[in-house]
Design a protein around this motif. Structure first.
Motif, mmCIF file in Angstrom:
data_model
loop_
_atom_site.group_PDB
_atom_site.id
_atom_site.type_symbol
_atom_site.label_atom_id
_atom_site.label_comp_id
_atom_site.label_asym_id
_atom_site.label_seq_id
_atom_site.Cartn_x
_atom_site.Cartn_y
_atom_site.Cartn_z
ATOM 1 N N THR A 230 0.654 6.031 0.488
ATOM 2 C CA THR A 230 -0.147 7.116 0.897
ATOM 3 C C THR A 230 -0.490 7.874 -0.642
ATOM 4 O OG1 THR A 230 1.119 6.887 2.939
ATOM 5 C CG2 THR A 230 -0.080 9.058 2.131
ATOM 6 N N SER B 105 0.758 -1.225 0.041
ATOM 7 C CA SER B 105 0.178 0.006 0.155
ATOM 8 C C SER B 105 1.136 1.155 -0.037
ATOM 9 C CB SER B 105 -1.049 -0.070 1.341
ATOM 10 O OG SER B 105 -0.276 0.148 2.391
ATOM 11 N N GLN C 214 -5.115 6.146 2.254
ATOM 12 C CA GLN C 214 -4.229 5.091 1.915
ATOM 13 C C GLN C 214 -4.559 3.954 0.657
ATOM 14 O OE1 GLN C 214 -1.488 5.334 3.810
ATOM 15 N NE2 GLN C 214 -0.305 3.646 3.300
#
Length: 233
Positions: free
Chosen positions: A5, A3, A16
């Protein structure tokens, strides 16, 4: 699952974003990367260099002097390689340098580079990349707000061409703007940081993860964006 930002253009973290494991979370294959980079650089060569052999050099049809009695070595033409203005021996001739690489290897190389960028936090995702007017100062201000981009070479991948963004980055030596369909290993490796909107991320996941064509991926990204815009309204 990897993942990252998502930032807005003010440099603020807004959410996210989960990334595709098979595109942004693979173990980089260095052997495939080397092959693809080598092939891409070799394919840029035009192979136009050419020299003339003794049969192609103009002149030299007459025997320079008689065969015997001069005390010198026998010669049949002044265009032989040992003479000035003579032909070239084993010189370059036009030929193709093309090195073909399977499609699966090219895609694996792209996934390897993108995964490496994510692992080293050199992938910056923003919700939207757009400028109202083409202005270099605005682009410099925008890039300075993102983490890990100051003083580094930045590649911006756009889902569609934005003339204001292209013109704003044109005079910045450390920044380059490309359409996502022209994504390639050499450019990804040449730049320290990759900046892309969320639409670009989804396009890459559809093409390099699900195997869609570039046209189908573009249509699907547009449909997803339209549906999300309608739900927000």
């Amino acid at each position: 699952m990897p993942s990252t930002t998502v930032y807005n253009q003010a440099g603020e973290a807004v959410e996210q974003l989960e990334l595709s494991e098979q595109v942004f979370g693979v173990i980089p294959n260095m052997a495939v990367l080397h092959q693809v980079v080598t092939a891409q650089l070799v394919n840029r060569r035009q192979g136009n260099a050419s020299t003339k052999t003794r049969s192609e050099v103009k002149g030299g049809g007459k025997k320079p002097y008689r065969q015997k009695g001069t005390g010198r070595a026998r010669q049949g033409s002044t265009r032989a390689p040992q003479f000035r203005h003579g032909g070239t021996v084993f010189g370059p001739k036009p030929h193709v340098y093309h090195h073909d690489v399977p499609k699966k290897m090219r895609r694996l190389a792209i996934r390897s580079v993108l995964s490496d960028k994510v692992a080293n936090e050199n992938l910056i995702v923003i919700n939207e990349l757009a400028l109202e007017t083409p202005r270099t100062k605005d682009m410099l201000t925008l890039l300075s707000k993102f983490p890990a981009s100051a003083g580094k070479k930045v590649l911006m991948l756009l889902p569609q061409r934005d003339e204001n963004v292209v013109l704003s980055a044109r005079n910045i030596p450390t920044a380059k703007v490309q359409h996502v369909s022209s994504i390639n290993v050499v450019e990804l490796l040449k730049h320290d940081v990759i900046v892309m909107p969320v639409k670009t991320v989804r396009w890459i996941e559809l093409v390099f993860g699900e195997g869609l064509s570039a046209e189908d991926a573009t249509k699907q990204v547009v449909e997803i964006a339209s549906a999300s815009a309608g739900s927000e309204a």
